[in-house]
Design an enzyme around this catalytic site. Sequence first.
Site, PDB file in Angstrom:
ATOM      1  N   ASP A 138       0.821  -1.213   0.000  1.00 28.81           N
ATOM      2  CA  ASP A 138       0.000   0.000   0.000  1.00 28.81           C
ATOM      3  C   ASP A 138       0.854   1.261   0.000  1.00 28.81           C
ATOM      4  OD1 ASP A 138      -2.514   1.168  -0.195  1.00 28.81           O
ATOM      5  OD2 ASP A 138      -2.719   1.415   1.971  1.00 28.81           O
TER       6      ASP A 138
ATOM      7  N   ASP B 254      -3.695  -4.121  -5.467  1.00 33.34           N
ATOM      8  CA  ASP B 254      -3.119  -2.778  -5.631  1.00 33.34           C
ATOM      9  C   ASP B 254      -1.677  -2.771  -6.111  1.00 33.34           C
ATOM     10  OD1 ASP B 254      -5.540  -1.951  -4.598  1.00 33.34           O
ATOM     11  OD2 ASP B 254      -4.742  -1.307  -2.665  1.00 33.34           O
TER      12      ASP B 254
ATOM     13  N   ASP C 203     -11.767   0.767   5.327  1.00 33.11           N
ATOM     14  CA  ASP C 203     -10.713   1.038   4.345  1.00 33.11           C
ATOM     15  C   ASP C 203      -9.538   1.783   4.972  1.00 33.11           C
ATOM     16  OD1 ASP C 203     -12.075  -0.054   2.068  1.00 33.11           O
ATOM     17  OD2 ASP C 203     -13.327   1.735   2.003  1.00 33.11           O
TER      18      ASP C 203
END
Length: 289
Positions: free
Chosen positions: A74, A112, A262
């Site tokens: 991330d 991601d 989230d």
Amino acid sequence: MNPDTHAARQAVAWRAGGRVSDAWFIERIARRAQAEWLNKDGPGPEALVRALVDRAAAAGRVPVLVAYFIPHRDCGDYSAGGARDAAHYRAWIDAFAKGLGTRAAYVIVEPDAVAQQIAGCEAADASERYGLLAHAVARLKQQPGAKVYLDAGNASWIPQEERLVEPLRLAGIARADGFALNVSNYRTTKESREYGHRVARALGGGKHFVVDTSRNGSGAYTGADKPWCNPPGRALGIPPTTRTGDPAVDAYLWVKRPGESDGTCRGGPTAGTWWPEYALGLAHRARNT
């Protein structure tokens, strides 16, 4: 219903506490199959993966597992973490794969990681990251029951699908069963499906894909401030199924577990933490689950 999920436990607690209507709505989440995310270090994921696939097989089910441990995960944002270096990651993936044995499983590889690298992740070396992803795909595909999908972001992140082609190739898409779209995002199923077909064509045709429909029942949030992070007014999407009506779409899956935050935005708890009131809103607004 899996009694071990946050949603299932919440339904029991609310029903016992007299919140019967709320418990009924939360069961809209609890009774659906959801992915298991493997994202921690410890002694390695082999034993945990084996327990998950064995339990699913005993119930006549095929689990959805998410490998989420890439270094610089991330890019240091809300879900920061991952392996400390490349060698650590390779060993972790090897243990994950061993845990699968010959059992059937859907495996989503590193949500991601590709799209974020394309969009810009200075902390991660692109060549190393794509190499690690290619190792993960290749190693997982050595397990005969594994269907492996390399994450490719969502329809709004890298809208020019041709920009995905070389990164996905470097990351091992040729050996994967396909790619995953909309993981932890809110783009509609129609938009995701159309985008998936464009990505597949850009890759030369033939690749299948899966779509995360867990929270896309109301589509994407149109506000400018972090529309991907705990947006208001969202809803559960199409329940998990392999009956998609589209030969290129292998499944609609609930990869993100509805009701898990989230990140620390809009009053939410840390990423991945159960947020019962947000979950209740998703369930209240659902139309097809």
